[in-house]
Write a protein that holds these residues in place. Structure first.
Motif, short mmCIF file in Angstrom:
data_model
loop_
_atom_site.label_atom_id
_atom_site.label_comp_id
_atom_site.label_asym_id
_atom_site.label_seq_id
_atom_site.Cartn_x
_atom_site.Cartn_y
_atom_site.Cartn_z
N ILE A 234 0.84 -1.21 0.00
CA ILE A 234 0.00 0.00 0.00
C ILE A 234 0.87 1.26 0.00
O ILE A 234 1.91 1.32 0.65
CB ILE A 234 -0.99 0.03 1.18
N ARG A 235 0.41 2.25 -0.77
CA ARG A 235 1.12 3.52 -0.89
C ARG A 235 0.13 4.67 -0.80
O ARG A 235 -1.01 4.55 -1.25
CB ARG A 235 1.88 3.60 -2.21
N LYS A 236 0.61 5.80 -0.25
CA LYS A 236 -0.20 7.01 -0.19
C LYS A 236 0.72 8.21 -0.25
O LYS A 236 1.67 8.33 0.53
CB LYS A 236 -1.03 7.06 1.10
N ARG A 237 0.44 9.11 -1.18
CA ARG A 237 1.25 10.31 -1.37
C ARG A 237 0.38 11.55 -1.18
O ARG A 237 -0.77 11.60 -1.62
CB ARG A 237 1.88 10.32 -2.77
N TYR A 238 0.95 12.56 -0.49
CA TYR A 238 0.32 13.87 -0.38
C TYR A 238 1.28 14.89 -0.98
O TYR A 238 2.27 15.27 -0.34
CB TYR A 238 0.03 14.22 1.08
N GLY A 239 1.03 15.30 -2.22
CA GLY A 239 1.94 16.22 -2.90
C GLY A 239 3.31 15.58 -3.06
O GLY A 239 3.45 14.53 -3.67
N ASP A 240 4.32 16.23 -2.49
CA ASP A 240 5.69 15.70 -2.58
C ASP A 240 6.02 14.70 -1.47
O ASP A 240 7.12 14.14 -1.46
CB ASP A 240 6.70 16.86 -2.52
#
Length: 305
Positions: free
Chosen positions: A10-16
């Motif tokens: 599982i992956r989660k990105r917020y902007g950079d």
């Protein structure tokens, strides 16, 4: 054993910011599982993805054999969630609050009142939530999370800010909840808490799981030194170095802060012999590696706000 939770990549990105970066883990039914990490490690975001509150950018999650996202109404009666910060309805008493939460799941007031007794809040049932102590509020939060008798309970740093007595009392409650057969997943940065409560832990940092295992097994894996300390003033650091070297003791670190003379060694026997010969055993403490040592070895020692 059957899996209560299965997460793969599982992956989660917020902007950079890559908050969660390829986390995979599995939690067995009935297990007490801890997720550890410094501030900003990705613990809370990982938990929110597991709970079905946030959608992962990538990866697969199953809770009790079902996908939590999109929001799965079939799972809601089977899981309980206690958030890092709880907010109750103002002006409501503890009894009114637990009855309100119980009504969301079709649970009657009798069981709601019994849950207050279960968490030790019977005497505080008439207290408004905003007037409760930190420990009382955390107990009420947990009561609200389990009033519908869930199979799986998520706890996000439940003892943060509590005094030592309140923390220990809450530990007893969490042990009892787990002993009833519930699966419990806990995030915490209190290493003693994880060591006492958890069957297994995962150490996270920078959105990744660095290590998973039982606390005892993780401690055994690190080739660490024994810490020996005595009260200052019994033996000067310079003289201590000379005596330990003459005795063949391998000292990897020695410091005196004015209150305690502390040293690290992989050969404690000659160190203790020297201290005894010098009559310098006042305040003696000998400590092996702990889960804190594992944590610091994996995540580093720098302070993070």
């Amino acid at each position: 054993m059957t899996e209560a939770i299965s997460a793969d990549g599982i992956r989660k990105r917020y902007g950079d910011v890559q908050a969660v970066d390829g986390v995979s883990l599995s939690v067995a039914s009935g297990e007490f599982y801890g997720i550890l990490g410094p501030n900003g490690a990705g613990k809370t975001t990982t938990l929110e993805i597991l709970e079905g509150i946030r959608e992962p950018d990538e990866g697969r999650v199953e809770l009790l054999g079902l996908s939590p996202w999109p929001r799965n109404s079939a799972l809601l009666p089977r899981i309980g969630v206690q958030f890092q910060a709880s907010a109750f309805f103002v002006k409501l008493t503890a009894r009114e609050t637990i009855r309100t939460f119980a009504s969301f799941y079709g649970v009657g007031p009798k069981r709601a009142d019994a849950m207050l007794e279960r968490v030790g809040l019977t005497d505080s049932a008439g207290v408004q939530t905003e007037k409760m102590s930190g420990g009382q509020a955390q107990r009420l939060s947990i009561a609200c999370a389990i009033v519908h008798d869930p199979e799986l309970l998520f706890l996000d740093e439940p003892t943060t800010g509590l005094d030592p007595q309140a923390r220990r009392n809450l530990w007893d409650l969490l042990r009892d909840i787990n002993a009833e057969g519930r699966t419990v997943v806990l995030t915490t940065h209190y290493l003693d808490e994880a060591e006492v409560l958890c069957d297994r832990v995962s150490v996270m940092d920078h959105g990744k799981v660095l290590k998973t295992g039982t606390p005892a097994a993780l401690v055994r894996e690190i080739d660490d030194t024994v810490r020996v300390s005595v009260e200052s003033g019994q033996l000067g650091p310079g003289r201590a170095h000379e005596l330990f070297a003459a005795a063949g003791a391998e000292i990897t670190g020695l410091e005196d802060d004015g209150a305690t003379l502390s040293l690290s060694t992989r050969l404690p026997a000659p160190v203790l012999s020297v201290l005894a010969e010098q009559n310098a055993l006042r305040g003696l403490e000998v400590r092996g590696a702990t889960l804190e040592d594992v944590f610091l070895q994996l995540t580093g020692r720098e302070y993070r706000a």
